[in-house]
Motif scaffolding. Structure first.
Motif, PDB file in Angstrom:
ATOM      1  N   ASP A 285       0.820  -1.225   0.000  1.00 39.89           N
ATOM      2  CA  ASP A 285       0.000   0.000   0.000  1.00 39.89           C
ATOM      3  C   ASP A 285       0.848   1.268   0.000  1.00 39.89           C
ATOM      4  O   ASP A 285       0.477   2.284   0.592  1.00 39.89           O
ATOM      5  N   GLY A 286       2.006   1.202  -0.621  1.00 41.13           N
ATOM      6  CA  GLY A 286       2.842   2.394  -0.727  1.00 41.13           C
ATOM      7  C   GLY A 286       3.673   2.698   0.491  1.00 41.13           C
ATOM      8  O   GLY A 286       4.357   3.723   0.538  1.00 41.13           O
ATOM      9  N   GLY A 287       3.649   1.837   1.516  1.00 45.09           N
ATOM     10  CA  GLY A 287       4.493   2.035   2.683  1.00 45.09           C
ATOM     11  C   GLY A 287       4.207   3.305   3.450  1.00 45.09           C
ATOM     12  O   GLY A 287       5.112   3.981   3.917  1.00 45.09           O
ATOM     13  N   ARG A 288       2.926   3.627   3.599  1.00 42.09           N
ATOM     14  CA  ARG A 288       2.571   4.908   4.227  1.00 42.09           C
ATOM     15  C   ARG A 288       2.503   4.822   5.754  1.00 42.09           C
ATOM     16  O   ARG A 288       2.253   5.825   6.418  1.00 42.09           O
ATOM     17  N   VAL A 289       2.688   3.661   6.323  1.00 36.75           N
ATOM     18  CA  VAL A 289       2.585   3.489   7.768  1.00 36.75           C
ATOM     19  C   VAL A 289       3.897   3.920   8.433  1.00 36.75           C
ATOM     20  O   VAL A 289       4.984   3.606   7.957  1.00 36.75           O
ATOM     21  N   GLY A 290       3.791   4.645   9.544  1.00 39.03           N
ATOM     22  CA  GLY A 290       4.966   5.123  10.259  1.00 39.03           C
ATOM     23  C   GLY A 290       5.731   4.005  10.944  1.00 39.03           C
ATOM     24  O   GLY A 290       5.256   2.868  11.056  1.00 39.03           O
ATOM     25  N   VAL A 291       6.925   4.350  11.440  1.00 40.43           N
ATOM     26  CA  VAL A 291       7.795   3.354  12.066  1.00 40.43           C
ATOM     27  C   VAL A 291       7.109   2.686  13.248  1.00 40.43           C
ATOM     28  O   VAL A 291       7.034   1.458  13.334  1.00 40.43           O
ATOM     29  N   ALA A 292       6.594   3.473  14.182  1.00 40.41           N
ATOM     30  CA  ALA A 292       6.026   2.906  15.410  1.00 40.41           C
ATOM     31  C   ALA A 292       4.828   2.014  15.114  1.00 40.41           C
ATOM     32  O   ALA A 292       4.725   0.896  15.645  1.00 40.41           O
ATOM     33  N   ASP A 293       3.911   2.468  14.267  1.00 40.02           N
ATOM     34  CA  ASP A 293       2.729   1.672  13.963  1.00 40.02           C
ATOM     35  C   ASP A 293       3.111   0.383  13.241  1.00 40.02           C
ATOM     36  O   ASP A 293       2.517  -0.675  13.491  1.00 40.02           O
ATOM     37  N   GLY A 294       4.100   0.454  12.364  1.00 45.46           N
ATOM     38  CA  GLY A 294       4.531  -0.744  11.669  1.00 45.46           C
ATOM     39  C   GLY A 294       5.149  -1.767  12.596  1.00 45.46           C
ATOM     40  O   GLY A 294       4.862  -2.962  12.513  1.00 45.46           O
ATOM     41  N   VAL A 295       5.980  -1.304  13.523  1.00 43.36           N
ATOM     42  CA  VAL A 295       6.621  -2.225  14.469  1.00 43.36           C
ATOM     43  C   VAL A 295       5.591  -2.858  15.386  1.00 43.36           C
ATOM     44  O   VAL A 295       5.639  -4.071  15.659  1.00 43.36           O
ATOM     45  N   ARG A 296       4.649  -2.076  15.883  1.00 46.45           N
ATOM     46  CA  ARG A 296       3.637  -2.637  16.787  1.00 46.45           C
ATOM     47  C   ARG A 296       2.754  -3.659  16.077  1.00 46.45           C
ATOM     48  O   ARG A 296       2.384  -4.684  16.646  1.00 46.45           O
ATOM     49  N   PHE A 297       2.395  -3.370  14.826  1.00 45.02           N
ATOM     50  CA  PHE A 297       1.602  -4.334  14.067  1.00 45.02           C
ATOM     51  C   PHE A 297       2.380  -5.635  13.893  1.00 45.02           C
ATOM     52  O   PHE A 297       1.855  -6.729  14.129  1.00 45.02           O
ATOM     53  N   ALA A 298       3.651  -5.531  13.484  1.00 43.38           N
ATOM     54  CA  ALA A 298       4.469  -6.722  13.277  1.00 43.38           C
ATOM     55  C   ALA A 298       4.677  -7.484  14.585  1.00 43.38           C
ATOM     56  O   ALA A 298       4.655  -8.725  14.607  1.00 43.38           O
ATOM     57  N   ALA A 299       4.878  -6.754  15.684  1.00 41.80           N
ATOM     58  CA  ALA A 299       5.043  -7.414  16.982  1.00 41.80           C
ATOM     59  C   ALA A 299       3.783  -8.157  17.390  1.00 41.80           C
ATOM     60  O   ALA A 299       3.849  -9.221  18.013  1.00 41.80           O
ATOM     61  N   ALA A 300       2.622  -7.620  17.029  1.00 39.12           N
ATOM     62  CA  ALA A 300       1.368  -8.298  17.334  1.00 39.12           C
ATOM     63  C   ALA A 300       1.237  -9.586  16.521  1.00 39.12           C
ATOM     64  O   ALA A 300       0.799 -10.625  17.053  1.00 39.12           O
TER      65      ALA A 300
END
Length: 330
Positions: A285-300
């Motif tokens: 989706d164009g990589g529009r997600v910020g660093v923190a939100d991306g890390v938290r999603f991946a950690a989940a």
């Protein structure tokens, strides 16, 4: 489908022989296996199936043997949404792993089988890698294949995003996977670099050295007087610490994030699930997600997967990840 799926992963599709042991044995020690079973795994397949569960179109470039293990791996992939049309079949024994998992979910892994090590890319594979939107590569990939992937990505008119997971310590990879010289090329070409504590320490000389060196290289971008620190090509990096969280180095800045605490059953495949979550948030989706939100999603994604046995059985859907985050106020 007229072209390749938006994400292509290069990695093994394997059968895991899973031993639930009383303890991980020390040198000259032993353990008792209270249960022995088989499950599906392989770093490449783990990342693909995780992305498929999240609703992404994804394909796997791999090689299996013409044997029972290879047949089962192909049949399993056929029951998923993963495009396995680029999984070739050879005469070598299929790649497979023996996984020892203790009651706390810690594990040790031994891999055998030559099928993935004998993978070679043909012209159609190279064209697909150059035409896709994102490519995932693991350090366990044979060095000649890693170099071919780099050549395909770098020569593309519109290069895909590249994610590289070092996967294991350098001494484990030499002669079997990606060599140190190629790892350095990947560091300069990749958009995302991921390594666990053991792998990072083996390549950089220690976890702290890894953070310092990557941050310095990122800050040196565009500064010709500091080109010896890494020039203009070092990627966003995530160094994982298991249950102790992760360190993110982006644009020369260092941030620490906690892992989610869950009732862990089995940590096998957690790192692969984490990488899949980063690819989903940062590349798709164009990589529009910020660093923190991306890390938290991946950690989940990784945390949920740890609540079930085996590498793939607990991989969550997008709705399950969003519900997990909502319960924790994220």
């Amino acid at each position: 489908m007229t072209g390749p799926p938006p994400v292509l992963a290069v990695g093994a599709a394997a059968i895991d022989e899973w031993y639930a042991v009383s303890n991980l044995p020390e040198p000259d020690g032993g353990a008792f296996a209270r249960e022995v079973t088989t499950a599906f795994g392989g770093v490449g397949a783990n990342v693909c199936v995780a992305l498929d569960r999240l609703g992404r179109e994804v394909g796997l470039v791999s090689r299996v043997g013409d044997d029972e293990y290879g047949r089962r791996a192909r049949e399993y992939l056929a029951d998923t949404g993963v495009d396995a049309s680029r999984v070739s079949v050879g005469e070598d024994p299929s790649t497979r792993s023996v996984i020892l998992s203790d009651p706390a979910g810690e594990r040790a892994i031994v891999t055998a089988g030559e099928s993935f090590r004998r993978l070679r890319l043909d012209a159609a594979d190279r064209e697909a890698l150059a035409a896709t939107e994102a490519v995932f590569l693991t350090g366990y990939t044979p060095d000649s294949v890693s170099r071919a992937v780099l050549d395909a990505v770098e020569s593309a008119a519109d290069p895909p995003a590249l994610a590289f997971d070092l996967s294991g310590p350098v001494e484990e990879l030499v002669g079997r996977g990606t060599e140190p010289e190629t790892i350095y090329r990947l560091l300069r070409a990749a958009n995302l670099f991921v390594a666990g504590d053991v792998a990072a320490a083996a390549y950089f000389g220690g976890p702290d050295a890894a953070v310092d060196r990557i941050a310095a290289a990122q800050r040196a971008r565009g500064d010709p007087d500091r080109s010896s620190l890494g020039g203009d090509g070092w990627p966003r990096a995530v160094l994982t610490h298991g249950a102790d969280g992760m360190t993110v180095v982006a644009d020369g800045n260092v941030s620490e994030y906690d892992a989610f605490h869950v009732d862990r059953v089995d940590a096998t495949g957690a790192g692969d699930a984490f990488v899949a979550g980063l690819i989903d948030r940062w590349f798709a989706d164009g990589g529009r997600v910020g660093v923190a939100d991306g890390v938290r999603f991946a950690a989940a994604v990784a945390a949920i997967n740890c609540t079930s046995r085996f590498a793939q059985r607990g991989l969550p859907t997008r709705d399950e990840v969003e519900a997990f985050l909502a319960e924790r106020g994220r």
